[in-house]
Scaffold this motif. Structure first.
Motif, PDB file in Angstrom:
ATOM      1  N   LEU B  99       0.854  -1.193   0.000  1.00  0.00           N
ATOM      2  CA  LEU B  99       0.000   0.000   0.000  1.00  0.00           C
ATOM      3  C   LEU B  99       0.893   1.247   0.000  1.00  0.00           C
ATOM      4  O   LEU B  99       1.594   1.517  -0.960  1.00  0.00           O
ATOM      5  N   CYS B 100       0.871   1.998   1.092  1.00  0.00           N
ATOM      6  CA  CYS B 100       1.583   3.279   1.128  1.00  0.00           C
ATOM      7  C   CYS B 100       3.079   3.152   0.855  1.00  0.00           C
ATOM      8  O   CYS B 100       3.663   3.954   0.125  1.00  0.00           O
ATOM      9  N   GLU B 101       3.713   2.159   1.477  1.00  0.00           N
ATOM     10  CA  GLU B 101       5.176   2.076   1.342  1.00  0.00           C
ATOM     11  C   GLU B 101       5.595   1.608  -0.048  1.00  0.00           C
ATOM     12  O   GLU B 101       6.686   1.935  -0.510  1.00  0.00           O
ATOM     13  N   GLU B 102       4.724   0.870  -0.713  1.00  0.00           N
ATOM     14  CA  GLU B 102       5.037   0.497  -2.097  1.00  0.00           C
ATOM     15  C   GLU B 102       4.987   1.734  -2.997  1.00  0.00           C
ATOM     16  O   GLU B 102       5.756   1.869  -3.942  1.00  0.00           O
ATOM     17  N   ALA B 103       4.064   2.656  -2.660  1.00  0.00           N
ATOM     18  CA  ALA B 103       3.900   3.856  -3.484  1.00  0.00           C
ATOM     19  C   ALA B 103       4.936   4.940  -3.154  1.00  0.00           C
ATOM     20  O   ALA B 103       5.113   5.876  -3.924  1.00  0.00           O
ATOM     21  N   CYS B 104       5.600   4.805  -2.014  1.00  0.00           N
ATOM     22  CA  CYS B 104       6.575   5.821  -1.587  1.00  0.00           C
ATOM     23  C   CYS B 104       7.632   6.038  -2.668  1.00  0.00           C
ATOM     24  O   CYS B 104       8.193   5.082  -3.204  1.00  0.00           O
ATOM     25  N   VAL B 105       7.898   7.303  -2.980  1.00  0.00           N
ATOM     26  CA  VAL B 105       8.871   7.574  -4.052  1.00  0.00           C
ATOM     27  C   VAL B 105      10.267   7.079  -3.677  1.00  0.00           C
ATOM     28  O   VAL B 105      11.095   6.823  -4.550  1.00  0.00           O
ATOM     29  N   ARG B 106      10.536   6.948  -2.401  1.00  0.00           N
ATOM     30  CA  ARG B 106      11.856   6.438  -2.007  1.00  0.00           C
ATOM     31  C   ARG B 106      11.956   4.943  -2.265  1.00  0.00           C
ATOM     32  O   ARG B 106      13.073   4.406  -2.352  1.00  0.00           O
ATOM     33  N   GLU B 107      10.824   4.264  -2.381  1.00  0.00           N
ATOM     34  CA  GLU B 107      10.841   2.868  -2.818  1.00  0.00           C
ATOM     35  C   GLU B 107      11.335   2.831  -4.263  1.00  0.00           C
ATOM     36  O   GLU B 107      12.184   2.025  -4.627  1.00  0.00           O
ATOM     37  N   ALA B 108      10.813   3.773  -5.075  1.00  0.00           N
ATOM     38  CA  ALA B 108      11.266   3.840  -6.471  1.00  0.00           C
ATOM     39  C   ALA B 108      12.732   4.264  -6.530  1.00  0.00           C
ATOM     40  O   ALA B 108      13.502   3.771  -7.344  1.00  0.00           O
ATOM     41  N   ALA B 109      13.103   5.192  -5.653  1.00  0.00           N
ATOM     42  CA  ALA B 109      14.443   5.776  -5.744  1.00  0.00           C
ATOM     43  C   ALA B 109      15.519   4.827  -5.252  1.00  0.00           C
ATOM     44  O   ALA B 109      16.578   4.706  -5.865  1.00  0.00           O
ATOM     45  N   GLU B 110      15.277   4.164  -4.134  1.00  0.00           N
ATOM     46  CA  GLU B 110      16.356   3.385  -3.541  1.00  0.00           C
ATOM     47  C   GLU B 110      15.900   2.059  -2.952  1.00  0.00           C
ATOM     48  O   GLU B 110      16.663   1.401  -2.247  1.00  0.00           O
ATOM     49  N   GLY B 111      14.633   1.689  -3.217  1.00  0.00           N
ATOM     50  CA  GLY B 111      14.146   0.412  -2.702  1.00  0.00           C
ATOM     51  C   GLY B 111      13.992   0.402  -1.203  1.00  0.00           C
ATOM     52  O   GLY B 111      13.946  -0.659  -0.577  1.00  0.00           O
ATOM     53  N   LYS B 112      13.947   1.576  -0.616  1.00  0.00           N
ATOM     54  CA  LYS B 112      13.828   1.659   0.839  1.00  0.00           C
ATOM     55  C   LYS B 112      12.844   2.777   1.156  1.00  0.00           C
ATOM     56  O   LYS B 112      13.233   3.936   1.253  1.00  0.00           O
ATOM     57  N   PRO B 113      11.569   2.411   1.277  1.00  0.00           N
ATOM     58  CA  PRO B 113      10.557   3.453   1.489  1.00  0.00           C
ATOM     59  C   PRO B 113      10.668   4.068   2.877  1.00  0.00           C
ATOM     60  O   PRO B 113      11.296   3.496   3.770  1.00  0.00           O
ATOM     61  N   VAL B 114      10.047   5.226   3.032  1.00  0.00           N
ATOM     62  CA  VAL B 114       9.889   5.796   4.368  1.00  0.00           C
ATOM     63  C   VAL B 114       9.076   4.797   5.195  1.00  0.00           C
ATOM     64  O   VAL B 114       8.132   4.190   4.683  1.00  0.00           O
ATOM     65  N   GLU B 115       9.448   4.602   6.439  1.00  0.00           N
ATOM     66  CA  GLU B 115       8.760   3.619   7.284  1.00  0.00           C
ATOM     67  C   GLU B 115       7.435   4.192   7.784  1.00  0.00           C
ATOM     68  O   GLU B 115       7.289   4.525   8.959  1.00  0.00           O
ATOM     69  N   ILE B 116       6.473   4.253   6.865  1.00  0.00           N
ATOM     70  CA  ILE B 116       5.213   4.929   7.154  1.00  0.00           C
ATOM     71  C   ILE B 116       4.442   4.221   8.265  1.00  0.00           C
ATOM     72  O   ILE B 116       3.924   4.858   9.185  1.00  0.00           O
ATOM     73  N   GLY B 117       4.392   2.889   8.181  1.00  0.00           N
ATOM     74  CA  GLY B 117       3.639   2.133   9.177  1.00  0.00           C
ATOM     75  C   GLY B 117       4.181   2.360  10.585  1.00  0.00           C
ATOM     76  O   GLY B 117       3.429   2.632  11.524  1.00  0.00           O
ATOM     77  N   ARG B 118       5.474   2.281  10.723  1.00  0.00           N
ATOM     78  CA  ARG B 118       6.067   2.439  12.063  1.00  0.00           C
ATOM     79  C   ARG B 118       5.936   3.884  12.538  1.00  0.00           C
ATOM     80  O   ARG B 118       5.775   4.134  13.732  1.00  0.00           O
ATOM     81  N   LEU B 119       5.998   4.836  11.618  1.00  0.00           N
ATOM     82  CA  LEU B 119       5.810   6.238  12.008  1.00  0.00           C
ATOM     83  C   LEU B 119       4.367   6.475  12.446  1.00  0.00           C
ATOM     84  O   LEU B 119       4.099   7.217  13.391  1.00  0.00           O
ATOM     85  N   GLN B 120       3.446   5.828  11.732  1.00  0.00           N
ATOM     86  CA  GLN B 120       2.042   5.979  12.111  1.00  0.00           C
ATOM     87  C   GLN B 120       1.821   5.418  13.510  1.00  0.00           C
ATOM     88  O   GLN B 120       1.113   5.997  14.325  1.00  0.00           O
ATOM     89  N   ARG B 121       2.478   4.298  13.789  1.00  0.00           N
ATOM     90  CA  ARG B 121       2.349   3.722  15.115  1.00  0.00           C
ATOM     91  C   ARG B 121       2.943   4.678  16.167  1.00  0.00           C
ATOM     92  O   ARG B 121       2.381   4.850  17.248  1.00  0.00           O
ATOM     93  N   PHE B 122       4.075   5.263  15.844  1.00  0.00           N
ATOM     94  CA  PHE B 122       4.713   6.195  16.787  1.00  0.00           C
ATOM     95  C   PHE B 122       3.742   7.305  17.174  1.00  0.00           C
ATOM     96  O   PHE B 122       3.568   7.631  18.350  1.00  0.00           O
ATOM     97  N   ALA B 123       3.102   7.871  16.170  1.00  0.00           N
ATOM     98  CA  ALA B 123       2.206   9.005  16.432  1.00  0.00           C
ATOM     99  C   ALA B 123       0.960   8.558  17.191  1.00  0.00           C
ATOM    100  O   ALA B 123       0.573   9.167  18.190  1.00  0.00           O
ATOM    101  N   THR B 124       0.333   7.473  16.722  1.00  0.00           N
ATOM    102  CA  THR B 124      -0.921   7.050  17.353  1.00  0.00           C
ATOM    103  C   THR B 124      -0.672   6.557  18.778  1.00  0.00           C
ATOM    104  O   THR B 124      -1.449   6.849  19.681  1.00  0.00           O
ATOM    105  N   ASP B 125       0.426   5.819  18.983  1.00  0.00           N
ATOM    106  CA  ASP B 125       0.762   5.377  20.349  1.00  0.00           C
ATOM    107  C   ASP B 125       0.919   6.587  21.267  1.00  0.00           C
ATOM    108  O   ASP B 125       0.486   6.571  22.412  1.00  0.00           O
TER     109      ASP B 125
END
Lengths: 435, 443
Positions: B99-125
């Motif tokens: 989903l989100c991390e597959e679409a992340c432009v850094r996935e396209a750029a370097e195969g290493k997306p921004v860790e959206i899921g873990r960041l979302q957890r950080f904020a919601t926690d």
């Protein structure tokens, strides 16, 4: 292998990397460690008169960080050395004797009375030090007592004290300038008039790095209060480069040696300062961030770059960029460029589009045939370079010069082959016709 | 209990409580503040961010990451919850890599997306730890709405309805709310009682009355709800389990993977659960992976997943497949069960190799045997069809507004045909159905 040996106003060092007068050069212990690590020279932390000054006992430094807490700027309120004068003199003598091939320059700051300067100069000469640097730069603390930047902000004082020193010592005299002025050329010219062998710059920039919003006080905070400090590190490099260039290209100061200071962190920073006319560089914040070992990279990097470029010694490239620093009015207005986005490199973040759309010239598309696609609209692009600067992919967006004879779709004008600047432009009320 | 599999090696305490606790620790440990700052700094704050487009709930991901980077995690959480009130669970269970991390432009750029899921957890926690619910119920509309099923779809629907000023009664057949979040997800994805805490958080808005132990068709009916309430939302999930339809399926060693997972999630001490020495899991979805991995983590010696098609057809994400294999689960493709075997000491499943033929999947005639002390079925769940709304291929039919064929009845989540069996999609549908209900009632 490139020859990195440096001769700055007669002071020889195995490489052009000196540690600036600052906390890293306050003691024999530190300086010996620096020399063991390979530094070419040091400017010993500023000496003053006895009784020695005292420092605060709370935090002395504040910082500005970038990503991953990378230190971009450091701010300090530490004063000159807080050790007895004789202790420093003894250690300077011991270090110079043990490390005769390294440059040992002593920074000085005493009140604006001739006798104060003549006496301390004699004492420094007795240590065998290679030269002195007059600290007219520190913006914090000592300036409240009429020293440091309080002197550096008054060209007449700079000239006066420099002259006293030149008349009272055989050692080379380097004048360290404060950037906390409106035009660096005035204090620099004063130093030259006073007979200075060289200027060094920049000292730190007056600054408050941040405000503690709980304490409602500036950082670093001491018992609820803060005082402005001196800002240094990578963040001040652009300011320093400009000031070095301003002096280097000033006709009145032609030939005045410059020691470049301000955010030098890697060999490339050093090469840039030297290309603009600095004979050597001085480093502080990088060492205070990473320790002395960074000089290994600086030496190796500069040497390899020089080998690649065919520069045998540092003087081969010193000042080569100086003639290319000019006034805006002489820039070629007939040079026309357009941004080009390499679609193979583009990762489609869209930052180029949104900054151009919101803040510039609406010259980059967001879609093409319904798909996400970023492309420059030549009819709108003014070649401002903002897209290049915000693009996260190096080399993805480039500025391509339009060849003479082609038509700029933005203006409808044919790109002229000849040079034409503002002084010749018809819109300039005081323009002169091109010859 | 049906006869069969007596003497199989099934016992509790294969591992100590400590070993099990360690095995079931957080799959993705939470980010520290500094780690979050570093991870957030990698976000480019894209224009019309592709990650946001890829999120079924449309969270403004670039904005919440920027808020984290600016040391404003509570603001970041609010940005998330505005779109997805179950953002905490989604941060843990979303297949972000598709989903989100597959679409992340850094996935396209370097195969290493921004860790959206873990960041979302950080904020919601961060915000949930404050214990203050960030929303107030809207000014009362005087309307009452029944939400059936307290899983992700029902919770999201109930919360949004309360936000709009409606009085909500939330029914669930099980003794605890949460649906699959509470009963159907591997324990290591949501340790520390998170599912329960999240339900409390969602209900914290107020104006939602929870009634558990109320099953549709047993204790309540659609007609009755329609009579008593101004609108009805069905978020009843899939209560049934598909059958293998092979001889021996009714032997006692054959269990539903869903049941196994629910039992594990409800267990005080998982190490006290009886686990087979050799476990065969039949299926290729997330449930198969969750059941297989958890069997392994509880001390099963050999765990094999057998799936009737190739790897590329598995519903389980690649990440989940990798996880299973890393934990020591074997995955066998292109085989279907022929019969469950229980002949003396010979217990297990006989499989036939399959291939993709002209008429679809076909057996090759060649068989093999996998010994097992426990067989777990994970070949999909089915709707326990309620009386009333039209269904199609076993799911409730809904229109673009999530309206069923019955007037005044909406539906969302796994029970509708439009879903993709993801928590995040269920949340989006529950939320959107609430908006539709609100529009209908206030028009």
């Amino acid at each position: 292998m490139a020859d990195l040996r440096s001769d700055f106003v007669g002071i020889k060092s195995p490489n052009p990397f000196w540690l600036a007068s600052a906390p890293p050069t306050d003691k024999e212990y530190n300086v010996v460690r620096a020399f063991e690590a390979g530094w070419g020279g040091v400017v010993w932390k500023t000496l003053g008169l006895d009784p020695h000054i005292v420092n605060v006992n709370g935090p002395r430094y504040g910082a500005v960080w970038g990503a991953d807490r990378r230190l971009l700027g450091l701010n300090n309120i530490e004063l000159i050395t807080d050790r007895p004068l004789q202790t420093n003199l003894d250690e300077i003598k011991a270090v110079k004797r043990a490390w005769p091939d390294r440059a040992v320059v002593v920074s000085l700051m005493v009140p604006c009375e001739e006798v104060c300067w003549t006496e301390i100069l004699k004492q420094v000469e007795d240590t065998g030090a290679d030269g002195v640097e007059l600290n007219f730069g520190c913006p914090h603390g000592m300036s409240e007592r009429g020293m440091g930047s309080a002197v550096g902000q008054v060209p007449e004082y700079i000239e006066m004290v420099t002259r006293w020193c030149k008349q009272n010592t055989r050692m080379p005299v380097i004048v360290k300038l404060t950037p906390n002025i409106t035009d660096i050329r005035y204090p620099a010219r004063a130093a030259k008039k006073g007979g200075a062998d060289a200027v060094s710059l920049i000292n730190t920039v007056s600054s408050i790095t941040s405000v503690n919003l709980d304490l409602m006080a500036p950082e670093p905070t001491i018992d609820g209060k803060g005082s402005h400090g001196g800002y240094c590190g990578p963040a001040v490099k652009p300011i320093a480069l400009n000031m070095v260039a301003e002096i280097a290209r000033d006709a009145e100061m032609a030939g005045l040696p410059i020691s470049g200071i301000g955010g030098v962190t890697t060999w490339r920073d050093a090469a840039e300062f030297m290309a603009l006319g600095a004979g050597n560089v001085q480093v502080c914040t990088a060492a205070m961030t990473y320790g002395f070992r960074i000089v290994t990279e600086m030496i190796d990097g500069l040497s390899r770059w020089m080998d690649g470029k065919g520069y045998a010694r540092t003087s081969d490239f010193t000042g080569l960029a100086t003639p290319n620093v000019t006034d805006w009015q002489y820039l070629n207005l007939n040079y026309v460029a357009k941004a080009r986005i390499d679609q193979d490199l583009c990762i489609k973040c869209g930052r180029c589009h949104i900054v151009c759309e919101d803040t510039s010239h609406q010259a980059i598309t967001a879609t093409k045939d319904g798909a996400r696609h970023f492309e420059v609209i030549d009819a709108e692009c003014v070649a401002c370079n903002l897209c290049v600067n915000v693009c996260p992919v190096e080399g993805c967006i480039t500025m391509e010069q339009m060849p003479a004879g082609t038509v700029d779709p933005r203006t409808g004008r044919t790109v002229p082959a000849e040079y034409g600047n503002w002084t010749q432009h018809p819109n300039n009320p005081s323009s002169v016709a091109a010859e | 209990m049906t006869h069969g599999f007596e003497g199989a090696d099934v016992k509790a305490g294969r591992l100590t409580s400590e070993q099990v606790a360690a095995n079931f620790a957080d799959l993705h440990p939470p980010l520290t503040r500094h780690e979050a700052a570093v991870a957030a700094d990698r976000c480019y704050f894209c224009y019309d961010a592709p990650c946001m487009t890829a999120c079924p709930t449309g969270i403004d991901i670039a904005m919440f990451i920027r808020q984290i980077a600016a040391d404003n995690p509570s603001g970041a959480a609010k940005t998330i919850f505005d779109q997805n009130i179950l953002g905490g669970m989604c941060a843990r269970v979303c297949p972000t890599e598709t989903l989100c991390e597959e679409a992340c432009v850094r996935e396209a750029a370097e195969g290493k997306p921004v860790e959206i899921g873990r960041l979302q957890r950080f904020a919601t926690d961060h915000l949930m730890a404050d214990g203050v619910h960030p929303y107030q119920p809207g000014v009362s509309t005087g309307r009452k709405i029944a939400v059936v099923g307290a899983g992700p779809a029902g919770l999201a629907c109930a919360h949004r309805l309360a936000l709009k000023g409606h009085a909500v009664t939330l029914f669930d057949a099980k003794p605890k709310p949460g649906g699959l979040n509470e009963y159907g997800i591997a324990a290591y994805k949501t340790p520390g009682g998170f599912a329960e805490a999240e339900v409390d958080f969602v209900l914290g808005i107020g104006n939602i009355t929870l009634e558990t132990g109320k099953a549709l068709g047993r204790d309540i009916s659609i007609d009755g709800l329609k009579w008593d309430y101004d609108a009805v939302f069905l978020g009843i999930g899939l209560g049934g389990v598909n059958a293998l339809c092979v001889p021996g399926e009714d032997l006692s060693g054959v269990e539903d993977a869903v049941e196994f997972i629910a039992e594990l999630r409800s267990a005080e001490d998982p190490s006290a659960l009886a686990i087979g020495r050799r476990v065969v899991v039949i299926g290729g979805g997330m449930t198969a992976i969750d059941a297989a991995v958890q069997s392994k983590l509880l001390g099963a010696e050999d765990v094999t997943i057998v799936y009737r098609r190739g790897q590329e057809s598995m519903n389980a994400s690649l990440f989940e497949q990798d996880l299973a294999q890393t934990k020591g689960v074997a995955i066998k493709h292109w085989a279907k069960p022929v019969r469950v075997v229980c002949e003396g000491e010979r217990r297990g499943v006989e499989f036939e190799y399959t291939r993709s033929g002209s008429g679809g999947l076909e057996g090759t005639g060649e068989t093999f045997f996998v010994a097992a002390d426990v067989v777990l079925k994970a070949i999909g769940q089915t709707l326990e069809t309620p009386e009333g709304p039209a269904t199609e291929r076993g799911r409730i039919v809904v229109d673009a507004e999530l309206r069923t064929s019955l007037d005044g009845v909406w539906a969302g989540g796994d029970c509708v045909a439009a879903g993709d069996d993801l928590t995040v999609t269920a949340v989006a549908q529950g939320r959107d159905a609430a908006e539709s209900i609100h529009r209908a009632l206030t028009a």
